[in-house]
Design a protein around this motif. Structure first.
Motif, PDB file in Angstrom:
ATOM      1  N   LEU A  38      -6.506  -9.207 116.386  1.00  0.00           N
ATOM      2  CA  LEU A  38      -7.511  -8.367 116.386  1.00  0.00           C
ATOM      3  C   LEU A  38      -8.694  -8.285 117.350  1.00  0.00           C
ATOM      4  CD1 LEU A  38      -8.753  -5.669 115.018  1.00  0.00           C
ATOM      5  CD2 LEU A  38      -9.499  -7.508 113.066  1.00  0.00           C
ATOM      6  N   PHE A  39      -9.396  -9.605 117.317  1.00  0.00           N
ATOM      7  CA  PHE A  39     -10.256  -9.903 118.379  1.00  0.00           C
ATOM      8  C   PHE A  39      -9.938  -9.669 119.743  1.00  0.00           C
ATOM      9  CE2 PHE A  39     -11.938 -12.273 114.403  1.00  0.00           C
ATOM     10  CZ  PHE A  39     -13.176 -11.341 114.327  1.00  0.00           C
ATOM     11  N   SER A  40      -8.847  -9.947 120.015  1.00  0.00           N
ATOM     12  CA  SER A  40      -8.239 -10.119 121.323  1.00  0.00           C
ATOM     13  C   SER A  40      -8.222  -8.391 122.014  1.00  0.00           C
ATOM     14  CB  SER A  40      -6.874 -10.717 121.529  1.00  0.00           C
ATOM     15  OG  SER A  40      -7.130 -12.201 121.543  1.00  0.00           O
ATOM     16  N   THR A  41      -7.775  -7.539 120.880  1.00  0.00           N
ATOM     17  CA  THR A  41      -7.638  -6.328 121.374  1.00  0.00           C
ATOM     18  C   THR A  41      -9.005  -5.580 121.384  1.00  0.00           C
ATOM     19  OG1 THR A  41      -5.436  -6.237 119.853  1.00  0.00           O
ATOM     20  CG2 THR A  41      -6.644  -4.099 120.366  1.00  0.00           C
ATOM     21  N   LEU A  42      -9.960  -6.161 120.579  1.00  0.00           N
ATOM     22  CA  LEU A  42     -11.396  -5.397 120.798  1.00  0.00           C
ATOM     23  C   LEU A  42     -11.828  -5.880 122.116  1.00  0.00           C
ATOM     24  CD1 LEU A  42     -12.545  -6.046 117.023  1.00  0.00           C
ATOM     25  CD2 LEU A  42     -12.045  -4.004 118.101  1.00  0.00           C
ATOM     26  N   ILE A  43     -11.581  -6.843 122.437  1.00  0.00           N
ATOM     27  CA  ILE A  43     -12.166  -7.554 123.869  1.00  0.00           C
ATOM     28  C   ILE A  43     -11.691  -6.590 124.981  1.00  0.00           C
ATOM     29  CG2 ILE A  43     -11.999  -9.594 125.790  1.00  0.00           C
ATOM     30  CD1 ILE A  43     -12.059 -11.273 123.244  1.00  0.00           C
ATOM     31  N   PHE A  44     -10.529  -6.321 124.689  1.00  0.00           N
ATOM     32  CA  PHE A  44      -9.822  -5.480 125.803  1.00  0.00           C
ATOM     33  C   PHE A  44      -9.746  -3.747 125.438  1.00  0.00           C
ATOM     34  CE2 PHE A  44      -8.227  -9.553 126.832  1.00  0.00           C
ATOM     35  CZ  PHE A  44      -8.219  -9.612 128.190  1.00  0.00           C
ATOM     36  N   SER A  45     -10.498  -3.519 124.438  1.00  0.00           N
ATOM     37  CA  SER A  45     -10.470  -1.985 124.087  1.00  0.00           C
ATOM     38  C   SER A  45     -10.895  -1.237 125.306  1.00  0.00           C
ATOM     39  CB  SER A  45     -10.957  -1.733 122.777  1.00  0.00           C
ATOM     40  OG  SER A  45     -12.490  -2.481 122.799  1.00  0.00           O
ATOM     41  N   PRO A  46     -11.880  -1.634 125.791  1.00  0.00           N
ATOM     42  CA  PRO A  46     -12.526  -0.648 126.920  1.00  0.00           C
ATOM     43  C   PRO A  46     -11.441  -0.312 127.984  1.00  0.00           C
ATOM     44  CG  PRO A  46     -14.097  -2.362 126.474  1.00  0.00           C
ATOM     45  CD  PRO A  46     -12.851  -2.863 125.783  1.00  0.00           C
ATOM     46  N   PHE A  47     -10.711  -1.053 128.224  1.00  0.00           N
ATOM     47  CA  PHE A  47      -9.425  -0.939 129.284  1.00  0.00           C
ATOM     48  C   PHE A  47      -8.244  -0.185 128.643  1.00  0.00           C
ATOM     49  CE2 PHE A  47     -11.320  -5.233 129.917  1.00  0.00           C
ATOM     50  CZ  PHE A  47     -12.121  -4.918 131.109  1.00  0.00           C
ATOM     51  N   ILE A  48      -8.149  -0.255 127.335  1.00  0.00           N
ATOM     52  CA  ILE A  48      -7.120   0.513 126.733  1.00  0.00           C
ATOM     53  C   ILE A  48      -7.591   2.041 126.684  1.00  0.00           C
ATOM     54  CG2 ILE A  48      -5.900   0.949 124.495  1.00  0.00           C
ATOM     55  CD1 ILE A  48      -6.072  -1.968 123.900  1.00  0.00           C
ATOM     56  N   ILE A  49      -8.869   2.092 126.262  1.00  0.00           N
ATOM     57  CA  ILE A  49      -9.627   3.439 126.162  1.00  0.00           C
ATOM     58  C   ILE A  49      -9.387   4.099 127.663  1.00  0.00           C
ATOM     59  CG2 ILE A  49     -11.592   4.770 125.792  1.00  0.00           C
ATOM     60  CD1 ILE A  49     -12.438   2.670 123.535  1.00  0.00           C
TER      61      ILE A  49
END
Length: 312
Positions: A38-49
């Motif tokens: 979860l935290f790893s995904t949040l860290i990279f969420s700007p790139f996913i968006i």
């Protein structure tokens, strides 16, 4: 440059292992692993968006999230190639999550100063895999490194008996071994997909896919039985797992994305993280039986040195 990135990744991995061991002490394994994803995904969420909306925030930079960033020869592929790219990452997510589940359970029940040296033998597995898959050939130096690593594992199994850890009959040792094998498979697969896809695209999306998979595992296996197993407790070491791992993986993927990089050498350097984790196990976690384990560690490092000499 790729070699420097591999060394940076190694140091961060040592801190990642220490945070993981700290977070897993007397704690439920599956929710800790879920929170890591979860935290790893949040860290990279700007790139996913950025990838979903097509905003182009990072276009043309080393943070470019385009599927084929850095690979212009494949950027003109057919429309279905984006789906193909995601399928490649889903396969990677399954491999890595399998390795993590084995590794987290083993890490919880074994001393960090035992787990670290076992994990440090992964370059041997990657080297053999690189020989079989990518046609890399082992020379005398590399075979010497392989032999030293095998001897060090034998000695480590003997010294660990002082802590009632029997390598042949301890299921957690076998879990770490399974984690090492699947981790080596992941390393070989990384070299394959990073020859086609951009590193940020791989790292951001594989974290998201792992989050979804780990969420399903927790709902199916942990949540219904949470009152009959080790209870979950919050630890500030949990978010540190994601921070150190995300930074280590970014350096690692960036290294492999360079065309002249060698997976056998990068994997070898990354396993130098055992020096950091071993030191933390001794100084922070106050683990025991360090003198004999240090001899085993020296043999492993000597084996890594011979592998490096043979890979120059």
């Amino acid at each position: 440059m790729w070699l420097l990135l591999a060394f940076v990744s190694a140091g961060l991995l040592g801190l990642y292992d220490t945070s993981k061991k700290t977070a897993l002490r007397d704690n439920a394994v599956l929710p800790v692993l879920f929170l890591n994803t979860l935290f790893s995904t949040l860290i990279f969420s700007p790139f996913i968006i950025d990838g979903v909306l097509g905003t182009g925030w990072f276009s043309g930079t080393f943070l470019d999230n385009a599927p084929y960033a850095g690979h212009p020869e494949t950027s003109g592929a057919q429309e279905h190639s984006v789906l193909h790219a995601h399928l490649l990452i889903i396969v990677k997510s399954v491999i890595v999550l399998t390795s993590w589940i084995f590794g987290y359970f083993g890490m919880k029940h074994l001393p960090l100063t035992t787990v670290g040296p076992i994990n440090a033998t992964r370059p041997v597995l990657v080297l053999v895999g690189a020989m079989l898959v990518f046609g890399e050939r082992l020379n005398a130096y590399q075979w010497t490194g392989v032999l030293l690593s095998v001897v060090s594992l034998f000695l480590l199994s003997r010294s660990s008996k002082k802590e009632q850890v029997d390598f042949r009959h301890n299921r957690w040792v076998w879990a770490i071994a399974a984690a090492a094998v699947t981790g080596a498979i992941s390393g070989l697969y990384d070299k394959y997909i990073l020859g086609q896809l951009g590193p940020m695209f791989v790292q951001s999306w594989y974290n998201l896919y792992q989050l979804l998979m780990m969420g399903a595992v927790c709902l199916a296996l942990w949540y219904p039985n949470r009152n009959r197993t080790t209870p979950f407790r919050w630890s500030w070491a949990i978010p540190l797992i994601s921070v150190f791992l995300s930074a280590a993986d970014f350096a690692y993927f960036s290294a492999l994305n360079q065309p002249d990089s060698m997976i056998s050498v990068v994997s070898l350097v990354r396993r130098g993280s055992v020096i950091v984790s071993f030191a933390c196990g001794a100084l922070i976690l106050h683990e025991k039986n360090l003198r004999t384990k240090a001899v085993d560690l020296i043999l492993i490092l000597a084996g890594m040195l011979f592998i490096w000499l043979g890979s120059r």
